[in-house]
Write a protein that holds these residues in place. Structure first.
Motif, PDB file in Angstrom:
ATOM      1  N   CYS A 186      18.363  45.596 -33.198  1.00  0.00           N
ATOM      2  CA  CYS A 186      19.685  45.938 -33.674  1.00  0.00           C
ATOM      3  C   CYS A 186      20.359  44.911 -33.235  1.00  0.00           C
ATOM      4  CB  CYS A 186      19.964  47.162 -33.313  1.00  0.00           C
ATOM      5  SG  CYS A 186      21.831  47.645 -33.626  1.00  0.00           S
TER       6      CYS A 186
ATOM      7  N   HIS B  19      23.436  45.355 -32.101  1.00  0.00           N
ATOM      8  CA  HIS B  19      24.552  45.928 -31.441  1.00  0.00           C
ATOM      9  C   HIS B  19      24.152  45.866 -29.767  1.00  0.00           C
ATOM     10  CE1 HIS B  19      26.267  49.638 -29.599  1.00  0.00           C
ATOM     11  NE2 HIS B  19      27.528  48.721 -29.503  1.00  0.00           N
ATOM     12  N   SER B  20      22.914  46.355 -29.743  1.00  0.00           N
ATOM     13  CA  SER B  20      22.561  46.692 -28.230  1.00  0.00           C
ATOM     14  C   SER B  20      21.228  46.469 -28.019  1.00  0.00           C
ATOM     15  CB  SER B  20      23.116  47.980 -27.563  1.00  0.00           C
ATOM     16  OG  SER B  20      24.281  47.773 -27.014  1.00  0.00           O
ATOM     17  N   GLY B  21      20.394  46.038 -29.231  1.00  0.00           N
ATOM     18  CA  GLY B  21      18.746  45.843 -29.175  1.00  0.00           C
ATOM     19  C   GLY B  21      17.935  46.951 -29.371  1.00  0.00           C
ATOM     20  N   CYS B  22      18.535  48.025 -29.782  1.00  0.00           N
ATOM     21  CA  CYS B  22      17.402  49.249 -30.211  1.00  0.00           C
ATOM     22  C   CYS B  22      16.893  48.620 -31.360  1.00  0.00           C
ATOM     23  CB  CYS B  22      18.032  50.559 -30.506  1.00  0.00           C
ATOM     24  SG  CYS B  22      19.095  51.330 -28.953  1.00  0.00           S
TER      25      CYS B  22
ATOM     26  N   CYS C  49      20.204  51.834 -37.419  1.00  0.00           N
ATOM     27  CA  CYS C  49      19.611  51.923 -36.063  1.00  0.00           C
ATOM     28  C   CYS C  49      20.202  53.302 -35.404  1.00  0.00           C
ATOM     29  CB  CYS C  49      20.521  50.995 -35.347  1.00  0.00           C
ATOM     30  SG  CYS C  49      20.263  50.955 -33.397  1.00  0.00           S
TER      31      CYS C  49
ATOM     32  N   CYS D  84      20.242  54.336 -32.279  1.00  0.00           N
ATOM     33  CA  CYS D  84      21.085  54.550 -31.133  1.00  0.00           C
ATOM     34  C   CYS D  84      22.645  54.979 -31.344  1.00  0.00           C
ATOM     35  CB  CYS D  84      21.009  53.146 -30.619  1.00  0.00           C
ATOM     36  SG  CYS D  84      19.207  53.103 -29.876  1.00  0.00           S
ATOM     37  N   HIS D  85      23.209  54.037 -32.272  1.00  0.00           N
ATOM     38  CA  HIS D  85      24.690  54.230 -32.372  1.00  0.00           C
ATOM     39  C   HIS D  85      25.039  54.416 -33.874  1.00  0.00           C
ATOM     40  CE1 HIS D  85      23.980  52.062 -28.382  1.00  0.00           C
ATOM     41  NE2 HIS D  85      24.548  53.300 -27.948  1.00  0.00           N
ATOM     42  N   TYR D  86      24.061  54.271 -34.801  1.00  0.00           N
ATOM     43  CA  TYR D  86      24.043  54.525 -36.000  1.00  0.00           C
ATOM     44  C   TYR D  86      24.821  53.105 -36.648  1.00  0.00           C
ATOM     45  CZ  TYR D  86      22.403  59.270 -35.015  1.00  0.00           C
ATOM     46  OH  TYR D  86      22.035  60.200 -34.635  1.00  0.00           O
ATOM     47  N   SER D  87      24.487  52.177 -36.279  1.00  0.00           N
ATOM     48  CA  SER D  87      25.020  50.673 -37.038  1.00  0.00           C
ATOM     49  C   SER D  87      23.875  50.871 -38.294  1.00  0.00           C
ATOM     50  CB  SER D  87      24.643  49.698 -36.117  1.00  0.00           C
ATOM     51  OG  SER D  87      25.564  49.463 -35.445  1.00  0.00           O
TER      52      SER D  87
ATOM     53  N   PRO E 239      28.898  49.963 -34.814  1.00  0.00           N
ATOM     54  CA  PRO E 239      29.428  49.123 -33.724  1.00  0.00           C
ATOM     55  C   PRO E 239      28.772  47.714 -33.900  1.00  0.00           C
ATOM     56  CG  PRO E 239      27.813  50.631 -32.557  1.00  0.00           C
ATOM     57  CD  PRO E 239      27.859  51.137 -34.221  1.00  0.00           C
TER      58      PRO E 239
END
Ligand code: FES
Length: 327
Positions: free
Chosen positions: A244, A246-249, A270, A272-275, A289
């Motif tokens: 991802c 966003h933060s690499g998930c 994703c 983690c934060h639903y991107s 995000p």
């Protein structure tokens, strides 16, 4: 007048006479010498200082050895702490028993006089008086200083490569075959509509962040790729980085419409934060995000029906902030 009163009066008169006599001498009141200088060579103290410094050097070297062969942070902390404590002890002993003991109590005016300056320089020079084992102390001090400096520098070896290059790199090259986690080559027929397949580059390290890609198959008519990527999705099979932005998930969900009239369009999600990324439109961010699309891997199908990369990733893998060190 009582006897006691007469006695007190006599003492007062005697005191006055004594003070008067003292004033008559014209000599100033004696004052204590404000400077005391005590010079003594204490060989035992010098030996002790040298031993403490050599012990500090040994502890600093032990820190380096532990750092290389063992990652036990308690041992590292113990070695570093002992080295510093031994140096502190050596300095204390040296200050108290090796160098001359001088007490200065007079405020010193600014030295604009050459003679005074020379006196001070001379005094500083005499600071070494009373030290008999200078070579030993210099050797011990040098060993301790060098070892502690080396111990302070050695951890820099763990900094590793600059983060702005390595994480964004990808092992994908033109012609690289796609394979499953089990090492089986992926064929175009393995990616069916609605399937969500994770693939890795053949012959590369699967643990590299640039390795994993996700594969989905969409109707060719639904694709909205840029003109430059028109040939990147043979038979509607698309490959994007699994990391991802966003933060690499890991992109772990594929929203595949069940009933076109009411379902939302396909999306790579994703957890983690639903991107959410639109696979039909070059993984454009449609929710969440993440700040940029997932990098796309151009694909081709060889004569045996096996999927291959037709070029490298379209951009750096992972979050945009992995490259901030370059800014
Ligand atoms: S890491 Fe994927 S949305 Fe935050």
């Amino acid at each position: 007048m009582s006897l006691l009163a007469r006695l007190i009066a006599a003492i007062a008169v005697w005191k006055r006479v004594v003070r008067h006599r003292h004033d008559d001498t014209g000599l100033p009141e004696p004052e204590a010498d404000p400077r005391e200088r005590e010079i003594q060579a204490d060989r035992r103290a010098e030996t002790l200082v040298a031993l403490l410094l050599f012990a500090a050097a040994a502890c600093a070297i032990a820190f380096i050895v532990f750092y290389v062969v063992d990652d036990d942070t308690q041992l590292l902390g113990l070695a570093a702490g002992l080295a510093l404590a031994l140096i502190a002890a050596a300095l204390m002993v040296a200050g108290l028993r090796v160098v001359p003991q001088v007490t200065e109590v007079e405020p010193r005016p600014e030295l604009d006089d050459r003679v005074e300056q020379e006196e001070v320089v001379d005094e500083v020079r005499r600071g070494g008086e009373g030290v008999s084992r200078r070579k030993l102390l210099f050797a011990a001090g040098g060993a301790a200083g060098a070892a502690v400096a080396a111990a302070a520098v050695v951890p820099a070896a763990s900094l590793g490569p600059r983060v702005d290059h390595r994480p964004g790199e990808s092992p994908w090259r033109r012609g690289t075959r796609l394979m499953t986690e089990d090492g089986v080559r992926l064929r175009a027929a393995d990616v069916t509509p609605g399937a969500f397949v994770t693939a890795f580059p053949e012959g590369a390290d699967m643990r590299e962040l640039g390795s994993p890609v996700i594969l989905v198959r969409l109707p060719v008519a639904d694709l909205r790729l840029p003109a430059a990527r028109a040939r990147w999705a043979p038979e509607g099979i698309l490959a994007y980085s699994k990391i991802c932005t966003h933060s690499g998930c890991a992109i772990a969900l594929f929203r595949s419409p069940k009933y076109e009239p009411t379902s939302r369009p396909p999306g790579l999600v994703c957890p983690c934060h639903y991107s959410t990324f639109d696979p039909a439109a070059a993984a454009k961010v449609v929710f969440g995000p993440a700040g940029r699309p997932l990098p796309q891997l151009p694909l081709e199908i060889d004569a045996e029906g096996v999927l291959r990369a037709s070029g490298p990733m379209s951009g750096p893998v992972g979050p945009a902030w992995w490259g901030v060190a370059e800014a």
